[in-house]
Design an enzyme around this catalytic site. Structure first.
Site, short mmCIF file in Angstrom:
data_model
loop_
_atom_site.label_atom_id
_atom_site.label_comp_id
_atom_site.label_asym_id
_atom_site.label_seq_id
_atom_site.Cartn_x
_atom_site.Cartn_y
_atom_site.Cartn_z
N SER A 71 38.40 -37.86 10.65
CA SER A 71 39.05 -36.79 11.42
C SER A 71 38.63 -36.82 12.89
CB SER A 71 38.73 -35.43 10.82
OG SER A 71 39.12 -35.37 9.48
N ARG A 98 33.54 -43.85 2.04
CA ARG A 98 34.23 -44.91 2.77
C ARG A 98 33.30 -46.08 3.05
NH1 ARG A 98 35.72 -40.49 7.08
NH2 ARG A 98 33.75 -39.84 6.14
N HIS A 149 41.89 -38.20 3.01
CA HIS A 149 41.58 -37.04 2.17
C HIS A 149 42.68 -36.85 1.10
CE1 HIS A 149 39.49 -35.31 5.96
NE2 HIS A 149 38.53 -35.56 5.11
N LYS A 208 28.91 -26.38 12.49
CA LYS A 208 29.86 -27.43 12.82
C LYS A 208 31.04 -26.81 13.54
CE LYS A 208 30.57 -31.66 10.26
NZ LYS A 208 30.91 -32.28 9.00
P1 ADP Z 1 32.40 -33.20 5.53
O1 ADP Z 1 32.15 -32.68 6.90
O2 ADP Z 1 32.03 -32.25 4.44
O3 ADP Z 1 31.88 -34.59 5.28
P2 ADP Z 1 35.07 -34.26 5.73
O4 ADP Z 1 36.32 -33.47 5.87
O5 ADP Z 1 34.73 -35.17 6.86
O6 ADP Z 1 33.97 -33.21 5.41
O7 ADP Z 1 35.14 -35.14 4.42
C1 ADP Z 1 35.21 -34.58 3.14
C2 ADP Z 1 35.00 -35.67 2.09
O8 ADP Z 1 36.09 -36.60 2.15
C3 ADP Z 1 33.74 -36.50 2.27
O9 ADP Z 1 33.25 -36.83 1.00
C4 ADP Z 1 34.23 -37.73 2.98
O10 ADP Z 1 33.39 -38.85 2.72
C5 ADP Z 1 35.58 -37.92 2.32
N1 ADP Z 1 36.52 -38.65 3.15
C6 ADP Z 1 36.82 -38.43 4.44
N2 ADP Z 1 37.72 -39.33 4.89
C7 ADP Z 1 37.98 -40.15 3.85
C8 ADP Z 1 38.81 -41.31 3.67
N3 ADP Z 1 39.50 -41.81 4.68
N4 ADP Z 1 38.84 -41.87 2.44
C9 ADP Z 1 38.07 -41.38 1.44
N5 ADP Z 1 37.27 -40.30 1.55
C10 ADP Z 1 37.22 -39.70 2.72
#
Ligand code: ADP
Length: 167
Positions: free
Chosen positions: A129, A91, A18, A42
């Site tokens: 996460s 990803r 992130h 969630k």
């Molecule tokens: P959500 O539940 O809204 O998907 P996340 O916190 O899991 O929230 O992810 C937020 C955004 O960050 C999403 O677009 C996800 O694809 C992106 N993201 C999560 N991890 C990574 C990573 N390791 N590299 C690039 N983008 C990521």
């Protein structure tokens, strides 16, 4: 004209992946609002407040990034923030399908909304996460995946849940 984008997500907790998206977004946009979503469907390990704190502690060096939270429809939140740009990270191919659905839904709700995607850096493309929460709950070392203060938050959380020290 000021280019403002919102990077919405669950961030439970924020990972190096992130933070990489945030850093790259901060170079593309004049102002980037990282917004923690409060999604009643969630269940999260960390409260919205804790998730915001963990992000805040890791973006201090980026002058044009701020942290916020939102509940309800993202399109309404965007309007509030006077922007129509969403930043998201991709990803994998499965991320693409999920993100495409979300981007198209948001565009139907407001046809002016644009979603801008950045591709994960190779070294973070496997990071998520959920896996990090699982690893910490099993006493695993996640120091390569999250910043040191986030690792501390995680260890504290599991110490509390299991009543033992996971270090
Ligand atoms: P959500 O539940 O809204 O998907 P996340 O916190 O899991 O929230 O992810 C937020 C955004 O960050 C999403 O677009 C996800 O694809 C992106 N993201 C999560 N991890 C990574 C990573 N390791 N590299 C690039 N983008 C990521």
């Amino acid at each position: 004209m000021m280019r403002i984008a919102v990077y919405p997500g669950t961030f439970d907790p924020v990972t190096n992946g992130h933070l990489d998206v945030i850093k790259r977004g901060s170079l593309i946009f004049d102002r980037l609002i990282v917004s923690v979503g409060c999604n009643p469907f969630k269940e999260a390990l960390f409260s919205v407040q804790e998730r915001m704190e963990m992000i805040q502690e890791n973006i201090g060096h980026l002058g044009n990034v701020e942290v916020d939270c939102f509940s309800g429809m993202l399109v309404d939140y965007l309007k509030n923030k006077q922007t129509n740009v969403i930043l998201r990270g991709i990803r994998t191919v499965s991320d693409f399908e999920y993100e495409l659905q979300r981007a198209l839904t948001n565009r139907v709700l407001n046809k002016e909304v644009e979603t801008v995607f950045v591709m994960a850096s190779e070294q973070y493309s496997f990071l998520n996460s959920t896996l990090i929460r699982e690893a910490v709950s099993l006493g695993g070392d996640v120091s390569h995946f999250v910043p040191p203060d986030v690792e501390r938050y995680l260890k504290q959380k599991f110490m509390h849940v299991y009543g033992k020290k996971s270090e």
